[in-house]
Design an enzyme around this catalytic site. Sequence first.
Site, PDB file in Angstrom:
ATOM      1  N   ASP A  68       0.834  -8.241  -7.641  1.00 59.37           N
ATOM      2  CA  ASP A  68       0.742  -6.652  -8.165  1.00 59.37           C
ATOM      3  C   ASP A  68       1.524  -5.850  -7.723  1.00 59.37           C
ATOM      4  O   ASP A  68       1.990  -5.938  -6.249  1.00 59.37           O
ATOM      5  CB  ASP A  68      -1.179  -5.940  -8.133  1.00 59.37           C
ATOM      6  N   LYS A  90       4.075  -3.285 -13.403  1.00 58.29           N
ATOM      7  CA  LYS A  90       4.901  -2.785 -14.677  1.00 58.29           C
ATOM      8  C   LYS A  90       7.027  -3.312 -13.896  1.00 58.29           C
ATOM      9  O   LYS A  90       6.976  -3.639 -12.811  1.00 58.29           O
ATOM     10  CB  LYS A  90       5.595  -1.351 -14.449  1.00 58.29           C
ATOM     11  N   MET A 205      -4.821   8.463  -6.913  1.00 59.23           N
ATOM     12  CA  MET A 205      -3.867   8.496  -8.216  1.00 59.23           C
ATOM     13  C   MET A 205      -3.992   9.434  -8.804  1.00 59.23           C
ATOM     14  O   MET A 205      -4.547   9.707  -9.804  1.00 59.23           O
ATOM     15  CB  MET A 205      -3.939   7.042  -9.189  1.00 59.23           C
TER      16      MET A 205
HETATM   17  N1  SAH Z   1      -7.351  -1.325  -4.918  1.00 53.98           N
HETATM   18  C1  SAH Z   1      -6.328  -0.287  -3.429  1.00 53.98           C
HETATM   19  C2  SAH Z   1      -6.451   0.480  -4.668  1.00 53.98           C
HETATM   20  C3  SAH Z   1      -5.704   1.013  -5.712  1.00 53.98           C
HETATM   21  S1  SAH Z   1      -4.768   1.762  -6.974  1.00 53.98           S
HETATM   22  C4  SAH Z   1      -6.909   0.208  -2.581  1.00 53.98           C
HETATM   23  O1  SAH Z   1      -8.157  -0.304  -1.706  1.00 53.98           O
HETATM   24  O2  SAH Z   1      -6.055   0.715  -1.186  1.00 53.98           O
HETATM   25  C5  SAH Z   1      -3.333   1.940  -6.344  1.00 53.98           C
HETATM   26  C6  SAH Z   1      -3.506   3.324  -5.370  1.00 53.98           C
HETATM   27  O3  SAH Z   1      -4.054   3.537  -4.445  1.00 53.98           O
HETATM   28  C7  SAH Z   1      -2.157   4.045  -5.506  1.00 53.98           C
HETATM   29  O4  SAH Z   1      -1.953   5.255  -6.975  1.00 53.98           O
HETATM   30  C8  SAH Z   1      -2.410   4.933  -4.610  1.00 53.98           C
HETATM   31  O5  SAH Z   1      -3.387   6.446  -4.268  1.00 53.98           O
HETATM   32  C9  SAH Z   1      -3.808   4.450  -3.748  1.00 53.98           C
HETATM   33  N2  SAH Z   1      -2.834   3.245  -2.175  1.00 53.98           N
HETATM   34  C10 SAH Z   1      -2.511   2.491  -2.480  1.00 53.98           C
HETATM   35  N3  SAH Z   1      -1.855   1.778  -1.272  1.00 53.98           N
HETATM   36  C11 SAH Z   1      -1.040   2.826  -1.195  1.00 53.98           C
HETATM   37  C12 SAH Z   1       0.057   2.787  -0.063  1.00 53.98           C
HETATM   38  N4  SAH Z   1       0.151   1.875   1.486  1.00 53.98           N
HETATM   39  N5  SAH Z   1       0.151   4.300   0.743  1.00 53.98           N
HETATM   40  C13 SAH Z   1      -0.427   5.298   0.184  1.00 53.98           C
HETATM   41  N6  SAH Z   1      -1.128   5.078  -1.307  1.00 53.98           N
HETATM   42  C14 SAH Z   1      -1.914   4.084  -1.510  1.00 53.98           C
END
Ligand code: SAH
Length: 289
Positions: A68, A90, A205
């Site tokens: 992803d 994307k 998000m």
């Molecule tokens: N499965 C992922 C989350 C996916 S949803 C997890 O467990 O972290 C995607 C959202 O995760 C992004 O829009 C943001 O809000 C958050 N996110 C993921 N990685 C991030 C990072 N390194 N720093 C800040 N926000 C992050």
Amino acid sequence: MASGPTKSVEHWVDTRDGATGFARLDAEPFPVFEPGWVWLVGAGPGAPGLMSLLCYHALQNCDVVVYDALVNPDILRWVRTGAELEYAGKRGGKPSPTQRDITLRLIELAQAGKRVLRLKGGDPFMFGRGGEECQNLAGSHIPFRVVPGITAGVGGLAYAGMPATHRDTNHSVIFLTGHDASGRMPANVNWEAVAKASPVIVMYMAVKHLSEIAAALLAGGRAPDDPVTILSNASMPQQQVATTTLAGAGDFIRQNDPPTPALVVVGHAADWRTMLDWYRGGLRENRIG
Ligand code: SAH
């Protein structure tokens, strides 16, 4: 009590071998990545050092990685030579593949006898649609394994000096997503209940709809001066933190454009940063974490 190894670890082969200990992971009894299987693996929030040993093992033993947008490209340096890389996010203006496209691709690759590594940012079951992908694999009788990862809402916060829980600030924490499947602010969240239920709210998000979310939390009785922390690129050298308040969040977002991915944290977890903000200066030069 006698010192030294305890009874419970006696059955492990001792692979500790000075400087070569890491390479000798090969000697450990890792689960075999069988052809025709899909491993749904969390890569952690960004820093490659936050991946699990099972994630590393999967990278070293897969035939194809379907990854992803959130997966830090640095992590893909650990893939075994010869494995194929397929991007499932994307790309440059083109519409992103739908969840259905991705799942069909996973099934197709598995049925072709590949060892398929489905690599996702953070934890695959935290707002990552991992559950939906597994449902479809199960429905098509594709064998799979799930390897959890460190979710951004816990591990990412740690890199900003914010414990997700602390006995002095919060005995509970809420994780929620700021938009639903249609891209709107989730309608089926009871914002009033959320406002009252937990001193700390960690939102994924949530930047796009922050103005409406802040208004909903204020309407639910949350204090206007409650801190709001926007944490971008957590655990990576380009990590950035911005702070505002619940009352100021709408204007803040209208005037600023925080880098993504970003988490929004509401509550006094932010206060700990004055003492615990350890990921700074030269520490950021290390690309492992
Ligand atoms: N499965 C992922 C989350 C996916 S949803 C997890 O467990 O972290 C995607 C959202 O995760 C992004 O829009 C943001 O809000 C958050 N996110 C993921 N990685 C991030 C990072 N390194 N720093 C800040 N926000 C992050």
